[in-house]
Design a protein around this motif. Structure first.
Motif, PDB file in Angstrom:
ATOM      1  N   MET A 196      42.092  46.393  34.208  1.00 37.64           N
ATOM      2  CA  MET A 196      41.096  45.323  34.130  1.00 37.64           C
ATOM      3  C   MET A 196      39.826  45.845  33.469  1.00 37.64           C
ATOM      4  SD  MET A 196      41.564  43.578  37.933  1.00 37.64           S
ATOM      5  CE  MET A 196      41.128  45.100  38.786  1.00 37.64           C
ATOM      6  N   ASP A 197      39.938  46.962  32.761  1.00 35.58           N
ATOM      7  CA  ASP A 197      38.753  47.641  32.236  1.00 35.58           C
ATOM      8  C   ASP A 197      37.974  46.803  31.234  1.00 35.58           C
ATOM      9  OD1 ASP A 197      39.312  49.755  33.863  1.00 35.58           O
ATOM     10  OD2 ASP A 197      40.195  51.018  32.300  1.00 35.58           O
ATOM     11  N   VAL A 203      30.111  47.569  34.080  1.00 37.06           N
ATOM     12  CA  VAL A 203      29.631  47.354  35.447  1.00 37.06           C
ATOM     13  C   VAL A 203      29.863  48.615  36.279  1.00 37.06           C
ATOM     14  CG1 VAL A 203      30.113  46.092  37.582  1.00 37.06           C
ATOM     15  CG2 VAL A 203      29.907  44.852  35.433  1.00 37.06           C
ATOM     16  N   LYS A 204      28.825  49.046  37.012  1.00 34.43           N
ATOM     17  CA  LYS A 204      28.907  50.291  37.773  1.00 34.43           C
ATOM     18  C   LYS A 204      29.610  50.113  39.109  1.00 34.43           C
ATOM     19  CE  LYS A 204      24.609  52.105  35.767  1.00 34.43           C
ATOM     20  NZ  LYS A 204      23.203  52.532  36.061  1.00 34.43           N
ATOM     21  N   ASN A 205      29.432  48.959  39.740  1.00 33.87           N
ATOM     22  CA  ASN A 205      30.079  48.689  41.025  1.00 33.87           C
ATOM     23  C   ASN A 205      30.296  47.188  41.150  1.00 33.87           C
ATOM     24  OD1 ASN A 205      27.588  47.519  42.167  1.00 33.87           O
ATOM     25  ND2 ASN A 205      26.847  49.641  42.177  1.00 33.87           N
ATOM     26  N   GLY A 206      30.938  46.794  42.240  1.00 40.38           N
ATOM     27  CA  GLY A 206      31.321  45.396  42.376  1.00 40.38           C
ATOM     28  C   GLY A 206      30.369  44.537  43.176  1.00 40.38           C
ATOM     29  N   PHE A 207      29.098  44.931  43.289  1.00 39.10           N
ATOM     30  CA  PHE A 207      28.216  44.124  44.125  1.00 39.10           C
ATOM     31  C   PHE A 207      26.788  43.995  43.614  1.00 39.10           C
ATOM     32  CE2 PHE A 207      28.592  48.450  45.766  1.00 39.10           C
ATOM     33  CZ  PHE A 207      27.270  48.870  45.749  1.00 39.10           C
ATOM     34  N   GLN A 208      26.310  44.853  42.707  1.00 38.88           N
ATOM     35  CA  GLN A 208      24.926  44.764  42.259  1.00 38.88           C
ATOM     36  C   GLN A 208      24.765  43.664  41.212  1.00 38.88           C
ATOM     37  OE1 GLN A 208      24.046  49.072  41.464  1.00 38.88           O
ATOM     38  NE2 GLN A 208      22.313  48.623  42.795  1.00 38.88           N
ATOM     39  N   ASN A 209      23.871  42.735  41.499  1.00 38.86           N
ATOM     40  CA  ASN A 209      23.740  41.490  40.753  1.00 38.86           C
ATOM     41  C   ASN A 209      22.311  41.343  40.239  1.00 38.86           C
ATOM     42  OD1 ASN A 209      23.469  38.780  39.968  1.00 38.86           O
ATOM     43  ND2 ASN A 209      24.913  38.063  41.511  1.00 38.86           N
ATOM     44  N   ALA A 210      22.118  41.519  38.939  1.00 43.50           N
ATOM     45  CA  ALA A 210      20.779  41.429  38.350  1.00 43.50           C
ATOM     46  C   ALA A 210      20.209  40.017  38.445  1.00 43.50           C
ATOM     47  CB  ALA A 210      20.827  41.877  36.882  1.00 43.50           C
ATOM     48  N   LYS A 347      27.521  38.819  34.795  1.00 50.69           N
ATOM     49  CA  LYS A 347      28.887  38.317  34.635  1.00 50.69           C
ATOM     50  C   LYS A 347      29.583  38.471  35.979  1.00 50.69           C
ATOM     51  CE  LYS A 347      29.420  39.476  29.720  1.00 50.69           C
ATOM     52  NZ  LYS A 347      30.209  40.280  28.740  1.00 50.69           N
ATOM     53  N   LEU A 348      29.699  37.375  36.705  1.00 48.56           N
ATOM     54  CA  LEU A 348      30.366  37.444  38.004  1.00 48.56           C
ATOM     55  C   LEU A 348      31.828  37.830  37.852  1.00 48.56           C
ATOM     56  CD1 LEU A 348      28.867  34.367  39.902  1.00 48.56           C
ATOM     57  CD2 LEU A 348      28.196  36.768  40.042  1.00 48.56           C
ATOM     58  N   LYS A 354      35.687  44.412  39.244  1.00 49.81           N
ATOM     59  CA  LYS A 354      35.297  45.732  39.737  1.00 49.81           C
ATOM     60  C   LYS A 354      35.474  45.811  41.253  1.00 49.81           C
ATOM     61  CE  LYS A 354      33.420  49.861  39.292  1.00 49.81           C
ATOM     62  NZ  LYS A 354      34.112  50.959  38.583  1.00 49.81           N
ATOM     63  N   ASP A 355      35.091  44.773  41.958  1.00 52.66           N
ATOM     64  CA  ASP A 355      35.253  44.738  43.410  1.00 52.66           C
ATOM     65  C   ASP A 355      36.724  44.884  43.786  1.00 52.66           C
ATOM     66  OD1 ASP A 355      34.379  43.866  46.272  1.00 52.66           O
ATOM     67  OD2 ASP A 355      35.931  42.418  45.728  1.00 52.66           O
TER      68      ASP A 355
END
Length: 468
Positions: A196-197, A203-210, A347-348, A354-355
């Motif tokens: 899924m790259d 994206v560094k992780n699956g939760f940080q949302n700018a 981008k959700l 990523k999550d």
């Protein structure tokens, strides 16, 4: 058949029924994506009323009840039924708080885990991932904005930011624990699992949302809390540094607050100067675009060591996303002599992929346990029930091997922003979508900020103007 075979079947049935007290057979043997397809199709056509009627219904003790509340809340918000949406989000947040903090939920999950040994992950309570929890508070904040309760909106963005801070502390520890539960080499696992790259990107992780940090910065600034706004804009830039509107907000506030060293640092980093906006009103265009992708079921072969220490390969069903690069199509916005181009702030879809990748070791660990339990059940059925028992157990194992494809499917795919400053008075901006111009009329008054929310689903576009 011998009595012991009947006993094994009865035992299996008891476990199965204990699971099904909070799940329907349709949920167990079909996937969530298929159940939501009609509602998502209606949303893409901007038919909100039909979408609401097509959402699955869940009882209060159903394992997908929290997810159902989130879907209902989101569709109500898209329908501009903000009070209903607010209530549904409150109900979902109550369930999320119980999941996160209440000890009795751990007991409940233990029972569901036992039941899932002979079924699949669909019998487990839907655990709302961090990025979705953040979006619950963020969208609830927008409900409060629509209801003209800015203090309530600020409370929700603070809670959204707190979720991200807590996730940052917990995430690595949770990943390490999940990885320790599986005997598989993770590199080997990911080589077998669909990549899924492209979808994940940088994206560094699956939760940080700018976007969440940016919205809180905008609301803080609108209410005169400039230091708090500056802090959250900086948090947002750490996550999404390429957004030029965000860069300008940081430069402008650093200069306004007299943070000369930081201003010079960001000035050199962005190769830009702060633009002066004296006696002008900030106008933020916030664009919700598309729908988040749905999970697919992928089949892969896992190597499992038997009790005799030889290796066998078992086919298992795992959730995945199609590895598509998610392109966020910018919108062109004209106002007076200005032409603005919207820019992505989150981008959700990338966060979701990523999550899922981060949670895959834990999912696989449960699959290995489930494979062993199901194989023991099949052997027992064959030993005590002969060919008939073997066939029944094998068919059940095949039918119940389903990936858990649940996720919050009415979320937007991505969020974009465009920002300008205007003098007080009457204004009209035009948004171009697929060659069609959509005019939006609004007024600016004194120092009140303006938020124009744009929902872009399929070929449709809906706008709402809020004054803060």
């Amino acid at each position: 058949m011998r009595l012991v075979f009947h006993a094994s079947i009865i035992t299996c049935a008891l476990v199965f029924l204990s699971a099904c007290s909070s799940i329907t057979s349709g949920q167990l043997f079909s996937n969530y994506t298929e159940q939501l397809t009609p509602a998502r199709n209606a949303l893409q056509s901007a038919n909100m009323q039909q979408a609401a009627s097509l959402l699955p219904t869940h009882s209060a003790n159903n394992v997908s009840n929290t997810l159902g509340q989130l879907e209902n809340a989101r569709v109500s918000q898209l329908s501009e039924n903000y009070t209903d949406s607010k209530v549904a989000f409150e109900n979902a947040l109550h369930q999320i708080d119980k999941q996160n903090f209440a000890a009795k939920i751990e007991i409940s999950e233990g029972l569901q885990t036992t039941a899932s040994f002979l079924t699949n992950d669909n019998v487990r309570d839907y655990r709302v991932p961090y990025f979705e929890q953040t979006m619950v508070h963020t969208l609830q904040s927008l409900n409060y904005v629509a209801l003209k309760n800015i203090e309530g909106a600020l409370v929700e963005v603070r809670r959204a930011n707190l979720v991200q801070q807590q996730a940052l502390k917990k995430n690595q520890n949770e990943l390490e624990k999940a990885a320790a539960k599986t005997s598989l080499d993770l590199n080997d696992l990911y080589s077998r699992y669909p990549t899924m790259d492209d979808m994940i990107g940088s994206v560094k992780n699956g939760f940080q949302n700018a976007f969440t940090f940016y919205l809180s910065g905008f609301l803080y600034e609108a209410t005169g809390e400039y230091n708090a706004a500056y802090i959250d804009y900086k948090r947002a830039i750490d996550i999404y540094p390429e957004n030029t509107y965000l860069q300008q907000d940081i430069l402008r506030l650093a200069k306004y607050l007299g943070f000369d060293d930081e201003y010079n640092y960001f000035k050199a980093r962005f190769n830009a100067e702060a633009l002066t906006k004296n006696n002008q009103v900030p106008v933020l265009v916030l664009i919700e675009q598309g729908l988040i992708p749905e999970k697919k079921e992928a089949r892969i072969d896992l190597p499992i060591f038997t009790s005799r220490d030889d290796i066998r390969f078992y086919s298992v069903a795992l959730p995945s996303y199609a590895n598509n690069h998610e392109y966020a199509a910018p919108l062109s916005i004209n106002i007076g002599e200005q032409t603005l181009q919207s820019e992505t702030i989150v981008k959700l879809s990338a966060l979701a992929a990523k999550d899922l990748k981060e949670r895959m070791p834990g999912i696989v660990a449960r699959q290995i346990t489930r494979l062993i339990a199901k194989e023991q059940f099949r052997k027992s059925a064959a030993r005590n029930g002969g060919d008939v028992g073997n066939i029944i157990a094998t068919l059940y194992n095949l039918a119940s091997e389903r990936a858990d494809t649940r996720s919050w499917l009415t979320l937007a795919n991505n969020y974009q922003i465009a920002k300008t400053y205007l003098t007080s008075g009457e204004h009209t901006l035009s948004i171009n979508l697929n060659g069609i111009t959509h005019p939006v009329s609004f007024s600016t008054d004194g120092n009140k900020s303006v938020l124009i929310k744009v929902v872009n689903l399929g070929s449709t576009l809906n706008t709402t103007v809020y004054t803060i």
